[in-house]
Design an enzyme around this catalytic site. Structure first.
Site, mmCIF file in Angstrom:
data_model
loop_
_atom_site.group_PDB
_atom_site.id
_atom_site.type_symbol
_atom_site.label_atom_id
_atom_site.label_comp_id
_atom_site.label_asym_id
_atom_site.label_seq_id
_atom_site.Cartn_x
_atom_site.Cartn_y
_atom_site.Cartn_z
ATOM 1 C CB ALA A 59 -0.886 -0.024 1.238
ATOM 2 N N GLY B 268 0.629 -5.021 0.819
ATOM 3 C CA GLY B 268 -0.547 -5.097 -0.065
ATOM 4 C C GLY B 268 -0.263 -5.816 -1.370
ATOM 5 C CD GLU C 80 -2.251 -7.470 2.856
ATOM 6 O OE1 GLU C 80 -1.876 -6.354 2.438
ATOM 7 O OE2 GLU C 80 -2.785 -7.628 3.969
ATOM 8 C CD GLU D 28 1.664 -5.422 5.785
ATOM 9 O OE1 GLU D 28 2.404 -6.363 6.134
ATOM 10 O OE2 GLU D 28 1.031 -5.436 4.726
HETATM 11 N N1 CAA Z 1 4.589 3.174 -0.752
HETATM 12 C C1 CAA Z 1 5.005 4.341 -1.278
HETATM 13 N N2 CAA Z 1 6.138 4.467 -1.969
HETATM 14 C C2 CAA Z 1 6.890 3.371 -2.149
HETATM 15 C C3 CAA Z 1 6.522 2.134 -1.630
HETATM 16 C C4 CAA Z 1 5.307 2.049 -0.898
HETATM 17 N N3 CAA Z 1 4.848 0.899 -0.396
HETATM 18 N N4 CAA Z 1 7.470 1.222 -1.957
HETATM 19 C C5 CAA Z 1 8.407 1.895 -2.653
HETATM 20 N N5 CAA Z 1 8.050 3.192 -2.783
HETATM 21 C C6 CAA Z 1 8.780 4.263 -3.469
HETATM 22 C C7 CAA Z 1 9.988 4.702 -2.668
HETATM 23 O O1 CAA Z 1 9.614 5.611 -1.655
HETATM 24 C C8 CAA Z 1 10.841 5.311 -3.744
HETATM 25 O O2 CAA Z 1 10.316 6.596 -4.056
HETATM 26 P P1 CAA Z 1 11.314 7.901 -4.089
HETATM 27 O O3 CAA Z 1 12.222 7.605 -5.236
HETATM 28 O O4 CAA Z 1 10.369 9.016 -4.315
HETATM 29 O O5 CAA Z 1 12.011 7.899 -2.768
HETATM 30 C C9 CAA Z 1 10.570 4.422 -4.958
HETATM 31 O O6 CAA Z 1 9.325 3.754 -4.674
HETATM 32 C C10 CAA Z 1 11.639 3.378 -5.182
HETATM 33 O O7 CAA Z 1 11.785 2.638 -3.973
HETATM 34 P P2 CAA Z 1 13.182 2.499 -3.170
HETATM 35 O O8 CAA Z 1 14.088 3.642 -3.491
HETATM 36 O O9 CAA Z 1 12.856 2.267 -1.732
HETATM 37 O O10 CAA Z 1 13.767 1.185 -3.852
HETATM 38 P P3 CAA Z 1 14.764 0.133 -3.192
HETATM 39 O O11 CAA Z 1 15.234 -0.739 -4.301
HETATM 40 O O12 CAA Z 1 15.799 0.814 -2.362
HETATM 41 O O13 CAA Z 1 13.853 -0.747 -2.182
HETATM 42 C C11 CAA Z 1 11.886 -1.926 -1.485
HETATM 43 C C12 CAA Z 1 12.796 -1.509 -2.674
HETATM 44 C C13 CAA Z 1 12.647 -2.892 -0.568
HETATM 45 C C14 CAA Z 1 10.660 -2.636 -2.057
HETATM 46 C C15 CAA Z 1 11.478 -0.672 -0.685
HETATM 47 O O14 CAA Z 1 10.966 0.293 -1.605
HETATM 48 C C16 CAA Z 1 10.437 -0.909 0.357
HETATM 49 O O15 CAA Z 1 10.763 -1.428 1.412
HETATM 50 N N6 CAA Z 1 9.178 -0.501 0.104
HETATM 51 C C17 CAA Z 1 8.112 -0.551 1.077
HETATM 52 C C18 CAA Z 1 7.652 -1.978 1.309
HETATM 53 C C19 CAA Z 1 6.588 -2.012 2.388
HETATM 54 O O16 CAA Z 1 6.822 -1.714 3.538
HETATM 55 N N7 CAA Z 1 5.360 -2.409 1.988
HETATM 56 C C20 CAA Z 1 4.235 -2.513 2.880
HETATM 57 C C21 CAA Z 1 3.433 -1.252 2.856
HETATM 58 S S1 CAA Z 1 2.182 -1.218 4.091
HETATM 59 C C22 CAA Z 1 0.906 -2.142 3.476
HETATM 60 O O17 CAA Z 1 0.983 -2.675 2.382
HETATM 61 C C23 CAA Z 1 -0.283 -2.228 4.362
HETATM 62 C C24 CAA Z 1 -1.334 -3.163 3.942
HETATM 63 O O18 CAA Z 1 -1.272 -4.345 4.190
HETATM 64 C C25 CAA Z 1 -2.500 -2.687 3.260
#
Ligand code: CAA
Length: 261
Positions: free
Chosen positions: A67, A112, A115, A135
């Site tokens: 998400a 998400g 999911e 999460e």
């Molecule tokens: N939401 C918003 N933006 C996201 C995102 C997310 N879930 N995942 C990645 N992005 C964005 C980053 O912020 C980044 O944007 P900027 O360039 O503007 O900073 C861009 O996508 C590229 O990502 P990274 O620079 O972080 O890329 P990376 O290769 O260094 O890492 C990754 C990749 C490990 C997937 C890392 O992006 C990450 O950990 N993302 C979040 C994963 C996460 O925590 N997901 C769960 C979200 S909560 C949820 O989903 C709740 C639910 O159940 C409904």
């Protein structure tokens, strides 16, 4: 045909391919994405020519990285509940879609994204697929079905381990624990997914849809209720032309020509 901002919906030879298309954000699921997925699912459900839906993410780095954290960051408790309810409603619509669905998982399927894959009937992963429910590291819990569908698929113990640790699982391990049906080379992902869709399409549409209904509804029931439902769906198919055609073709030693009636 509807225009979408955050996804593409392509249709060819009985297969619809829904691609979440926000590659700069690793296809993160904002409210707009969820609303558009809902509209796209209605479009697929109503399209009698579509026999299988493939769900994927644009690019090779991420299926869906979760998400949209930037959008969620300032939400209060009420807004958090509304967002989770929206995701759960859309993913339930996907789970209950008339047609079978296959997730083609390219790269990160986190939060998400994991999911979204769980709400599909079948999951095929590229060798770079990585699943996780991170999460708890963000101070929340999975909110689009992870606490419910993950234990039903991989067992309660494994689901608790994945959710409590937030650890990522690589493709081979995801296959071993039943999270992936198949692992393929990155460059072959869509082709292999379409090959499975084509195998499904060769069968009677009413048979496939009836099987999906019986499995999905049966999993919510006691075994006795589920068996009664199976007998009902099984029996109803004997009133169809496809059952007559399927069995006649077997006896006549030829391929069946199903007409979905
Ligand atoms: N939401 C918003 N933006 C996201 C995102 C997310 N879930 N995942 C990645 N992005 C964005 C980053 O912020 C980044 O944007 P900027 O360039 O503007 O900073 C861009 O996508 C590229 O990502 P990274 O620079 O972080 O890329 P990376 O290769 O260094 O890492 C990754 C990749 C490990 C997937 C890392 O992006 C990450 O950990 N993302 C979040 C994963 C996460 O925590 N997901 C769960 C979200 S909560 C949820 O989903 C709740 C639910 O159940 C409904």
């Amino acid at each position: 045909m509807t225009e979408y901002n955050t996804l593409t919906l392509e249709k060819a030879e009985g297969i619809a391919t829904l691609t979440i298309n926000r590659p700069k954000m690793l296809n993160a699921l904002s409210q707009e994405v969820l609303e558009e997925v809902s509209v796209a699912l209605d479009e697929v459900e109503k399209d009698g020519a579509i026999r299988v839906l493939i769900v994927t993410g644009s690019g090779t780095k991420a299926f869906v990285a979760g998400a949209d954290i930037k959008e969620m960051k300032e939400k209060n408790a009420v807004e958090g509940t509304i967002f989770s309810s929206l995701g759960n409603a859309v993913f339930s619509k996907l789970e209950q879609l008339r047609q079978p669905t296959i997730a083609a998982v390219n790269g990160f399927a986190l939060g998400g994204g994991c999911e979204l894959a769980l709400a599909c009937d079948i999951r095929i992963g590229a060798e770079n697929a990585k699943f996780g429910q991170p999460e708890v590291g963000l101070g929340i819990i999975p909110g689009f079905g992870g606490t419910q569908r993950l234990p039903r698929l991989v067992g309660t113990g494994k689901a608790k381990e994945l959710i409590y640790t937030g650890a990522n699982v690589a493709a081979a391990e995801a296959y071993r624990i039943g999270l992936l049906n198949k692992v393929v080379a990155v460059e072959d992902l869509l082709e292999e997914t379409k090959a499975m869709a084509e195998k499904i399409i060769k069968n009677s549409p009413l048979g496939v849809e009836g099987s999906k209904k019986s499995i999905n509804q049966g999993m919510q029931m006691s075994i006795q209720q589920g068996l009664a439902l199976e007998s009902e769906v099984f029996g109803a198919l004997f009133a169809t032309e496809d059952q007559k055609e399927g069995m006649t073709a077997f006896v006549e030693k030829r391929n069946a020509q199903f007409e979905n009636k």
